[in-house]
Design an enzyme around this catalytic site. Structure first.
Site, mmCIF file in Angstrom:
data_model
loop_
_atom_site.group_PDB
_atom_site.id
_atom_site.type_symbol
_atom_site.label_atom_id
_atom_site.label_comp_id
_atom_site.label_asym_id
_atom_site.label_seq_id
_atom_site.Cartn_x
_atom_site.Cartn_y
_atom_site.Cartn_z
ATOM 1 N N THR A 89 0.824 -1.212 0.000
ATOM 2 C CA THR A 89 0.000 0.000 0.000
ATOM 3 C C THR A 89 0.856 1.260 0.000
ATOM 4 O O THR A 89 0.708 2.129 -0.859
ATOM 5 C CB THR A 89 -0.901 0.004 1.260
ATOM 6 O OG1 THR A 89 -1.655 -1.212 1.256
ATOM 7 C CG2 THR A 89 -1.859 1.179 1.245
ATOM 8 N N ARG A 139 6.120 -9.217 -5.384
ATOM 9 C CA ARG A 139 4.840 -9.510 -6.028
ATOM 10 C C ARG A 139 4.790 -8.891 -7.423
ATOM 11 O O ARG A 139 5.523 -7.953 -7.730
ATOM 12 C CB ARG A 139 3.688 -8.962 -5.202
ATOM 13 C CG ARG A 139 4.132 -8.429 -3.840
ATOM 14 C CD ARG A 139 3.015 -7.986 -2.975
ATOM 15 N NE ARG A 139 2.197 -6.979 -3.611
ATOM 16 C CZ ARG A 139 1.169 -6.405 -3.003
ATOM 17 N NH1 ARG A 139 0.841 -6.765 -1.784
ATOM 18 N NH2 ARG A 139 0.458 -5.493 -3.614
ATOM 19 N N LYS A 142 3.952 4.124 18.444
ATOM 20 C CA LYS A 142 4.027 5.522 18.009
ATOM 21 C C LYS A 142 4.337 6.435 19.179
ATOM 22 O O LYS A 142 5.116 7.390 19.072
ATOM 23 C CB LYS A 142 2.715 5.915 17.336
ATOM 24 C CG LYS A 142 2.462 5.138 16.043
ATOM 25 C CD LYS A 142 1.004 5.268 15.605
ATOM 26 C CE LYS A 142 0.718 4.487 14.331
ATOM 27 N NZ LYS A 142 -0.743 4.371 14.092
#
Lengths: 435, 435
Positions: free
Chosen positions: B13, B46, B203
Site C-alpha cells: 500500500t 509480487r 508511536k
C-alpha cells in the site's frame, strides 16, 4: 561545532520573550541544535525591557548588529516596514542570515529581500510571521513538500477570532465586544489592522506563496473585515448549522489562485469551526495527504519566541554539512539523550478517574463508597446516580474522582468491590483535562 | 545538483502510494527539493502492484538495493521487524541514508539503528511511522525545538478512534462496531494490535523520545485497550461533559516520564475531543508555545506516501551544504516561482452565500426573490423565514445559496434590493464547506 552567534534587534514583547526562552531553555535548545546558540549582541532603544540583558553586549544602534563581524544571524524584531527593510538588506549585504517575525515586511517586500538573500547565499527565516508559535510555514514548506496544495484556510488573526467567539457565546454586538477586547489587550486602540483583515492578508499571502510556489502579491489579496457582522447573523448561522469565522483562504483553481480574507460561514462540525478565542488554526488540503490542521497560539511573547528560536536552530543547521549538525534522529544529539530519566510505573501515575459500579438500590451505599474513597484521600468531583428501573434492585452509580495515584485508587476499588451492596467489578477509565 | 537516487523496498500500500505520488507530483517535489528525485531501483516480491513500474529497475531481492552503489537513499516499506532491521542495517553499512515508515521497527530497534547510522554519518528518517501524513515528528523535533515539552497526548490509532466514534454516534457496542470496521477495511482480521493499544504504544514511544530526548523504551509503555469500554460508559461520559478517546500520553513530571496508552475521558470542549472517525491528532504542550495541535489522516496509501516523500526531500537536503540546496525561502527554489499564475479577481470567485434581508410580511416576496436568484442560475439550499413580531410588518429572510460566481450574485442582489417588498441593504457572507 563552534557557537552560533545571534544579534537580536528589538527587545519589545517578542524580543524579550526570545531572550527569556533562550536563557531558560538553552540546555534543550543547544542539545537539539548540536551547537551553542549565543547572544552576541542585542540592540534596543529602550531601557525598560522585560528580560535580563545583564552581561550582554547591548547597543542602541540596530545597524551595528547588521555589520558586526561577530554575528552569524541577525534577528529582526523591531517591527514596522521601512527601517526593518533597510536593516535586513544591510545584514544580508554583510553576509548574515536573517530571522524575522515581521509579517508586513515579508508580505510587502519579501520578493526583494529573498532576491537579495539568494544573491548572497544567505537564509531568511520567518516562521514567527504567520500564526505565532504554530510551525505552519515549516509544515507546508517541508512537511507537505510532496503535495500539490489544493487550498488552505486559516484563522490567522486572534483578535478577530476572539471578537467573533464572544459575539457567539454572549450574543453581543461587534462594537461592545471590540471594546472588551481592547480592555483585555487583545485589540489595539486602532483595531483597523486586525478587524479589517489587513493583518490576516499579510499572513495569507505568505502562506499562499509557500503553498503554490508563487511570488508574494500582497496587493492582490481581497480583504473584507468583520465589523459589519451583526449578532443576528451569528445566531442565524448557528441555526443553519454553521459558525462565522474570519478566514484567510488561498485556493488554486482553473482560473488561477484565489487570495481572500473575509467572514465565512463554515459547518459547525469542522474542527476549525471549533477553534475559539484568540487561538489560531490553519487547515491545509494537499492532494496526497488530504486535509491537515495546525492549531496553537497565534501571538504572544513566548509562542512567537518559540517560532523565532526554532528558525534560529534551523538556520544554524545550514551553516555546515556536518552529519553532527543535521536534525538528529530523535531531535536531540545522540550523545545528549538522557537515559537516566526514569519511566514512571503506572502504579505511581496520578490521574482523575471515572468509576462505574452497580449498587443495590438501598440507603447508605453512596456514603459507604464515599467513605472508602475519602479514607484513601480521594474526593468525588461529580456523580450520576440513576433511578432503579421498576422491580430492579441494582442501580448504576457513576463517579468522577479528583486526581489520585493509581495504586491508592486500586486499593480503594478493591475495598469498594468487597462491599455487600456493590455487585460485580467496577469499571474505571482515566480522566485527563488536557489543558 | 545531481539527481538523488532512491531505492524503494516494498510495493504494498505505502510503497505503491509513494511511487504514484512521486510520479504525479515530481514537478513540485523537484522544484521544492532543488534537485531531481529519481527512482533508481524498486524491490518487491509480487507482480500485482498498484503503481506503474514500467521503465524502472525492478529486483526481487531487497538486499540488492541496500548494496546498489547507485542508490543514495533506501526507502524501507516492507514492514515487519526482523528482515526490515537487517535490510536497514545493511543499507547503513553501505553508507546509504534510510527512510522508513516502520513504527514497530523504530520503536523496538531504533536505538540500535540510530547508533549504527550515527557511526556511519547517515540519516534515518521516519516521519511516516507516526500519524501517517501529519508532519508531527518534524513539528516536535524542529518546529518546537525551543521548548521544553511538558506533555503530549495523541489519537494515534485510526481504528480505535473509528470504533469509539461509532460507539458514541450510534450507541452501539464494541464488538458490533469492530465487525463493521473489519468489513470496511479499517480493522484487521486480528484487531489486537490496534484495539489493545500496541500500535499506539509504538508511536507513542517514538514521540516521547523526540519530545523529551530519551532513548526509545517500548517495553516500558503501559498499555490498556478499548475492548472493555461499554456503550453505557460512552453515554455517561457524555452526560458528564466528556468524550472517551484512546490516547497515547507522554508526560514529564517530578517522578520521571509517564508513557501510557489507555482509554481516557477528556472534556468535550477540547479540540482533540472532536477528532472523529479514522482521523489522527496529536496535542503537544510546550513551555513556551503552550498547547498546539496537529490533525490529519493517520494512515492510507497517499497520506503515508506524503510523509515518506517529505523525508526523502529532507534527506536530499542533507547531502550538501550548498545554499541552493537549503529549504528555499518560499518552499520552492527561487527560479521555480511561478509568476505567470493569475490571482483571480474577487468578482470571478465562486462560493456559496448566506444572505439576510428584511422583507415586508406579505405573500409572494419569497417567490420574487427566488425567481431573481434562479434567473441568475443561483438556487436556494436552505432558508429561515421568521414570523413577524406583533404589529411588525418587516420580517427577516435568511437564505443559503448554492455556489455562484460573485459578480452574478452581486447582480442578483442589486435586483433583489430594488424590490419594493425588500427594505434596506442585504447582508451577505460567503460560505465554504472546507472539505
Amino acid at each position: 561545532m563552534k557557537p552560533v552567534k545571534i544579534g537580536i534587534c528589538g527587545l519589545g514583547t517578542v524580543g524579550s520573550g526570545t531572550v527569556n526562552v533562550l536563557h531558560r531553555n538553552s540546555r534543550v535548545i543547544n542539545a537539539r541544535a548540536g551547537c551553542d546558540i549565543v547572544i552576541g549582541q542585542v540592540a534596543c532603544r529602550r531601557d525598560d525591557v522585560d528580560c535580563d540583558i545583564s552581561g550582554l553586549n547591548v547597543t542602541r544602534d540596530i545597524f551595528e548588529v547588521a555589520t558586526n563581524p561577530d554575528i552569524d544571524i541577525l534577528i529582526e524584531l523591531i517591527g514596522g516596514i521601512d527601517v526593518a527593510r533597510e536593516l535586513i538588506l544591510k545584514a544580508i549585504e554583510h553576509g548574515k542570515h536573517v530571522v524575522t517575525a515581521n509579517k508586513a515586511l515579508i508580505a510587502e517586500h519579501g520578493n526583494e529581500i529573498f532576491a537579495a538573500a539568494n544573491e548572497k547565499g544567505v537564509t531568511v527565516a520567518f516562521e514567527a510571521a504567520v500564526a505565532g508559535g504554530i510551525p505552519i510555514i515549516k509544515a507546508i514548506r517541508e512537511g507537505l513538500s510532496a503535495n500539490k496544495i489544493e487550498w488552505l484556510a486559516g484563522i490567522i488573526n486572534g483578535t478577530g477570532n476572539f471578537i467573533l467567539t464572544e459575539m457567539r457565546d454572549k450574543g453581543r454586538g461587534f462594537s461592545e465586544v471590540l471594546e472588551e477586547a481592547q480592555e483585555l489587550g487583545y485589540a489595539e486602540a486602532d483595531p483597523t489592522f486586525d478587524v479589517e483583515g489587513i493583518d490576516a492578508a499579510h499572513k495569507l499571502v505568505i502562506l499562499a506563496s509557500i503553498a503554490f510556489g508563487i511570488p508574494l502579491q500582497f496587493d492582490k489579496v481581497f480583504t473584507e473585515g468583520i465589523s459589519r457582522i451583526a449578532p443576528q447573523d451569528v445566531q442565524y448561522a448557528q441555526e443553519l448549522g454553521y459558525r462565522i469565522k474570519h478566514l484567510g483562504i488561498a485556493q488554486k483553481g482553473p482560473k488561477g489562485i484565489e487570495l481572500r480574507v473575509h467572514p465565512t460561514l463554515i459547518p459547525q462540525k469542522r474542527l476549525i469551526a471549533n477553534v475559539d478565542g484568540v487561538m489560531n488554526a490553519v487547515l491545509v488540503k494537499g492532494d496526497a495527504v488530504g486535509p491537515t490542521l495546525y492549531y496553537g497560539a497565534g501571538a504572544g511573547a513566548e509562542p512567537t519566541a518559540s517560532a523565532v528560536l526554532a528558525d534560529i536552530v534551523d538556520v544554524a543547521r545550514t551553516l555546515t554539512a556536518d552529519p553532527e549538525h543535521r536534525v538528529p534522529y530523535l531531535g536531540f544529539q545522540q550523545e545528549q539523550l538522557r537515559s537516566e530519566l526514569e519511566i514512571v510505573p503506572i502504579e505511581e501515575v496520578e490521574t482523575a478517574y471515572y468509576l462505574r459500579m452497580s449498587a443495590l438500590d438501598k440507603p447508605g451505599v453512596l456514603s459507604q463508597v464515599a467513605q472508602i474513597l475519602s479514607d484513601s484521600g480521594i474526593s468525588i468531583e461529580a456523580l450520576i446516580q440513576k433511578e432503579a428501573a421498576d422491580e430492579e434492585e441494582i442501580v448504576p452509580l457513576i463517579l468522577l474522582t479528583n486526581r489520585a495515584v493509581e495504586k491508592q485508587l486500586v486499593e480503594a476499588i478493591i475495598k469498594i468491590e468487597s462491599l455487600s451492596s456493590i455487585t460485580g467489578p467496577i469499571t474505571r477509565i482515566r480522566v485527563e483535562p488536557l489543558k
